[in-house]
Design a protein around this motif. Structure first.
Motif, PDB file in Angstrom:
ATOM      1  N   MET A   1       0.663  -0.834  -0.259  1.00 28.00           N
ATOM      2  CA  MET A   1      -0.125   0.068  -0.108  1.00 28.00           C
ATOM      3  C   MET A   1       0.418   1.444   0.197  1.00 28.00           C
ATOM      4  SD  MET A   1      -2.981  -0.797  -0.087  1.00 28.00           S
ATOM      5  CE  MET A   1      -4.152  -2.445   0.213  1.00 28.00           C
ATOM      6  N   ASN A   2       0.870   2.295  -0.470  1.00 32.94           N
ATOM      7  CA  ASN A   2       1.287   3.516  -1.214  1.00 32.94           C
ATOM      8  C   ASN A   2       0.324   4.873  -0.835  1.00 32.94           C
ATOM      9  OD1 ASN A   2       2.299   5.559  -3.299  1.00 32.94           O
ATOM     10  ND2 ASN A   2       3.967   5.198  -2.073  1.00 32.94           N
ATOM     11  N   LEU A   3      -0.106   5.083  -0.337  1.00 34.42           N
ATOM     12  CA  LEU A   3      -0.697   6.232   0.295  1.00 34.42           C
ATOM     13  C   LEU A   3      -0.191   7.440  -0.899  1.00 34.42           C
ATOM     14  CD1 LEU A   3      -1.906   6.204   3.552  1.00 34.42           C
ATOM     15  CD2 LEU A   3      -3.341   4.793   1.414  1.00 34.42           C
ATOM     16  N   ALA A   4      -1.712   8.352  -1.481  1.00 34.82           N
ATOM     17  CA  ALA A   4      -0.985   9.265  -1.694  1.00 34.82           C
ATOM     18  C   ALA A   4      -0.371  10.400  -1.006  1.00 34.82           C
ATOM     19  CB  ALA A   4      -2.101  10.354  -2.401  1.00 34.82           C
ATOM     20  N   ASP A   5       0.130  10.628  -0.170  1.00 30.85           N
ATOM     21  CA  ASP A   5       0.863  11.335   0.708  1.00 30.85           C
ATOM     22  C   ASP A   5       2.078  10.717   0.450  1.00 30.85           C
ATOM     23  OD1 ASP A   5      -0.089   9.830   2.851  1.00 30.85           O
ATOM     24  OD2 ASP A   5      -0.314  11.496   4.461  1.00 30.85           O
ATOM     25  N   ASP A   6       1.948   9.695   0.324  1.00 32.34           N
ATOM     26  CA  ASP A   6       3.742   9.080   0.088  1.00 32.34           C
ATOM     27  C   ASP A   6       4.688   9.558  -0.616  1.00 32.34           C
ATOM     28  OD1 ASP A   6       3.352   7.374   2.998  1.00 32.34           O
ATOM     29  OD2 ASP A   6       2.085   5.831   1.490  1.00 32.34           O
ATOM     30  N   PRO A   7       5.901   9.747  -0.348  1.00 32.00           N
ATOM     31  CA  PRO A   7       6.679  10.096  -1.015  1.00 32.00           C
ATOM     32  C   PRO A   7       7.308   9.326  -2.611  1.00 32.00           C
ATOM     33  CG  PRO A   7       8.008   9.776   1.285  1.00 32.00           C
ATOM     34  CD  PRO A   7       7.065   9.282   0.883  1.00 32.00           C
ATOM     35  N   ALA A   8       6.918  10.532  -3.385  1.00 33.35           N
ATOM     36  CA  ALA A   8       6.954  10.040  -4.898  1.00 33.35           C
ATOM     37  C   ALA A   8       7.654   8.495  -5.375  1.00 33.35           C
ATOM     38  CB  ALA A   8       7.012  11.016  -6.383  1.00 33.35           C
ATOM     39  N   ILE A   9       9.267   8.887  -4.928  1.00 37.84           N
ATOM     40  CA  ILE A   9      10.313   8.470  -5.008  1.00 37.84           C
ATOM     41  C   ILE A   9       9.596   6.629  -4.275  1.00 37.84           C
ATOM     42  CG2 ILE A   9      11.325   8.072  -3.157  1.00 37.84           C
ATOM     43  CD1 ILE A   9      13.279   7.795  -6.080  1.00 37.84           C
ATOM     44  N   GLU A  10       9.279   6.625  -3.630  1.00 36.80           N
ATOM     45  CA  GLU A  10       8.442   5.471  -3.001  1.00 36.80           C
ATOM     46  C   GLU A  10       7.307   4.456  -3.658  1.00 36.80           C
ATOM     47  OE1 GLU A  10       4.832   4.165   0.953  1.00 36.80           O
ATOM     48  OE2 GLU A  10       6.773   4.961   1.218  1.00 36.80           O
ATOM     49  N   ARG A  11       7.344   5.358  -4.713  1.00 34.60           N
ATOM     50  CA  ARG A  11       5.687   5.122  -5.844  1.00 34.60           C
ATOM     51  C   ARG A  11       6.834   4.690  -6.431  1.00 34.60           C
ATOM     52  NH1 ARG A  11       2.522   9.920  -5.446  1.00 34.60           N
ATOM     53  NH2 ARG A  11       2.112   9.057  -3.580  1.00 34.60           N
ATOM     54  N   ILE A  12       7.274   4.948  -6.856  1.00 32.41           N
ATOM     55  CA  ILE A  12       8.432   4.321  -7.693  1.00 32.41           C
ATOM     56  C   ILE A  12       9.303   2.215  -7.209  1.00 32.41           C
ATOM     57  CG2 ILE A  12      10.408   4.528  -9.223  1.00 32.41           C
ATOM     58  CD1 ILE A  12       8.336   6.110 -10.480  1.00 32.41           C
ATOM     59  N   ALA A  13       8.990   2.713  -6.452  1.00 28.78           N
ATOM     60  CA  ALA A  13       9.383   1.584  -5.808  1.00 28.78           C
ATOM     61  C   ALA A  13       8.401   0.524  -5.668  1.00 28.78           C
ATOM     62  CB  ALA A  13      10.295   1.733  -4.794  1.00 28.78           C
ATOM     63  N   THR A  14       7.218   1.002  -5.928  1.00 29.14           N
ATOM     64  CA  THR A  14       6.288  -0.009  -5.189  1.00 29.14           C
ATOM     65  C   THR A  14       6.164  -0.771  -6.314  1.00 29.14           C
ATOM     66  OG1 THR A  14       5.307   1.512  -3.734  1.00 29.14           O
ATOM     67  CG2 THR A  14       4.010  -0.688  -4.525  1.00 29.14           C
ATOM     68  N   PRO A  15       5.316  -1.485  -7.605  1.00 34.60           N
ATOM     69  CA  PRO A  15       5.646  -1.824  -8.201  1.00 34.60           C
ATOM     70  C   PRO A  15       6.832  -3.291  -8.544  1.00 34.60           C
ATOM     71  CG  PRO A  15       6.119  -0.155  -9.052  1.00 34.60           C
ATOM     72  CD  PRO A  15       5.711   0.250  -8.149  1.00 34.60           C
ATOM     73  N   ARG A  16       7.882  -2.521  -8.280  1.00 35.45           N
ATOM     74  CA  ARG A  16       9.173  -3.470  -8.633  1.00 35.45           C
ATOM     75  C   ARG A  16       9.807  -4.742  -6.899  1.00 35.45           C
ATOM     76  NH1 ARG A  16       9.794   1.030 -11.098  1.00 35.45           N
ATOM     77  NH2 ARG A  16      10.711   0.933 -13.291  1.00 35.45           N
ATOM     78  N   VAL A  17       8.647  -3.826  -5.977  1.00 43.61           N
ATOM     79  CA  VAL A  17       8.734  -4.659  -4.660  1.00 43.61           C
ATOM     80  C   VAL A  17       7.848  -5.378  -4.900  1.00 43.61           C
ATOM     81  CG1 VAL A  17       8.752  -4.499  -2.208  1.00 43.61           C
ATOM     82  CG2 VAL A  17       9.356  -2.738  -3.179  1.00 43.61           C
ATOM     83  N   ALA A  18       6.949  -5.324  -5.817  1.00 41.49           N
ATOM     84  CA  ALA A  18       5.516  -6.042  -5.319  1.00 41.49           C
ATOM     85  C   ALA A  18       6.110  -7.604  -6.523  1.00 41.49           C
ATOM     86  CB  ALA A  18       4.307  -5.305  -5.747  1.00 41.49           C
ATOM     87  N   LEU A  19       6.762  -7.390  -7.589  1.00 43.23           N
ATOM     88  CA  LEU A  19       7.176  -7.984  -8.678  1.00 43.23           C
ATOM     89  C   LEU A  19       8.459  -9.014  -7.812  1.00 43.23           C
ATOM     90  CD1 LEU A  19       7.047  -5.913 -11.688  1.00 43.23           C
ATOM     91  CD2 LEU A  19       5.759  -8.033 -11.008  1.00 43.23           C
ATOM     92  N   THR A  20       9.220  -8.424  -7.248  1.00 45.86           N
ATOM     93  CA  THR A  20       9.918  -8.938  -6.117  1.00 45.86           C
ATOM     94  C   THR A  20       9.614 -10.214  -5.619  1.00 45.86           C
ATOM     95  OG1 THR A  20      11.959  -7.071  -6.218  1.00 45.86           O
ATOM     96  CG2 THR A  20      12.168  -9.076  -4.867  1.00 45.86           C
TER      97      THR A  20
END
Length: 349
Positions: free
Chosen positions: A210-229
């Motif tokens: 879960m990446n929320l709207a108020d979380d940093p943009a750099i975390e949003r870039i990492a989210t699908p990559r963490v999920a795919l890992t």
């Protein structure tokens, strides 16, 4: 680990450090404040002896004179084991469900590689989503990447939750799991997903990020990559058939544009970076089947088309990479909404 007290500037979520040595792109950095607090960041750019770092937790309270920066020598890794099933994580893989840290079998770099075309097996086995329009008209098969193009206000969140709780593969002996990654969603949407997964029992076979709207943009870039890992570990190490649902890829691309602007890169169409096609391909091409491996990764990325425009750069580039599309119709949704509204009215004499 060498520490640098040479922070030259702080601008928004970015800090610039000078005089650094042997620092790599995407390397994880740690910023230690005078209070003893430590914040993690990621190296976005390197120019001679200068490093540009974007922090996951923000730059508030950082004093240029007192703060120090160190580099870990590695990129972001995610701790994996079969214990991740039934767990909820934030956008960079930290547990947020109160269940404690995962006892890891190994730690895997989130910047994985697309599957080698020579090693790919042809997608062919059926995955039942429980949605008749998909199962009958645009059949989903293992190893495929089938995006859903939606629009603002359409029920793509409800559809994503429905697929996550109903999807299954044929054969009782087959191990099936769902990796669900939400990017840039509101707190209300995050609560809806978590409650729906818990209420229906789908959480037991799922991993939520879960990446929320108020979380940093750099975390949003990492989210699908963490999920795919996580998906790659379950599929190719534990023989699961994994369905990965990514929502909303439009929020991901907007974060990519924000970071590109912060790095002062030359913009492409509608301000998105020129490498957005390549970046999306590094995500979508991590789906598939591998020869000699029993497991598989199937992707359903969901994106909202701005102004329902299929020619917008995000759906346009996505369509070039993926294999067909499912498009939610606004006119059909309006007709169904009107029909349900009429039948829900109380009868009168």
């Amino acid at each position: 680990m060498k520490e640098y007290k040479s922070i030259r500037s702080v601008q928004g979520p970015l800090i610039r450090v000078s005089g650094v040595e042997d620092v790599g792109y995407s390397e994880v950095a740690r910023v230690r404040l005078k209070s003893g607090d430590v914040r993690k960041g990621k190296v976005l750019d390197i120019s001679r002896e200068n490093a540009l770092i974007q922090l996951f937790e923000g730059t508030e309270g950082i004093n240029l004179e007192d703060a120090s920066v160190s580099f870990t020598g590695s990129t972001l890794h995610f701790s994996v084991s079969e214990e991740i099933l039934g767990r909820v994580f934030d956008g960079i893989g930290n547990p947020i469900d109160g269940g404690g840290e995962v006892i890891a079998e190994e730690k895997i770099d989130i910047d994985g590689y697309p599957l080698n075309p020579y090693a790919r097996a042809y997608p062919q086995e059926f995955i039942e989503t429980g949605v008749s329009a998909i199962d009958a008209m645009t059949t989903l098969v293992r190893g495929q990447k089938l995006p859903i193009f939606s629009g603002s206000g359409l029920p793509h969140n409800e559809l994503a939750a429905q697929i996550a709780r109903q999807a299954t593969v044929l054969g009782k002996s087959e191990k099936f799991s769902v990796v669900f990654a939400a990017m840039g969603i509101t707190f209300e949407e995050a609560r809806f997903f978590q409650k729906d997964f818990a209420r229906t029992g789908a959480l037991e076979r799922s991993v939520l990020f879960m990446n929320l709207a108020d979380d940093p943009a750099i975390e949003r870039i990492a989210t699908p990559r963490v999920a795919l890992t996580a998906a790659e570990y379950l599929a190719f190490e534990k023989d699961h058939h994994v369905l990965v649902i990514l929502t909303d890829m439009t929020n991901y691309c907007d974060a990519l544009r924000e970071i590109s602007a912060a790095r002062k890169e030359i913009p492409g169409r509608r301000g998105y970076p020129g490498y957005m096609y390549t970046d999306l391909a590094t995500i979508f091409e991590r789906a598939g089947r591998v020869k000699g491996k029993k497991g598989s990764i199937t992707q359903i990325p969901i994106l909202t088309m701005p102004e329902d425009d299929k020619t917008h750069p995000i759906p346009d580039l996505t369509g070039y990479i993926t294999e067909g599309q499912v498009i939610l119709s606004r006119s059909l949704y309006k007709k169904e909404f009107i029909r349900l509204s009429m039948f829900s009215r109380p009868f009168r004499d």
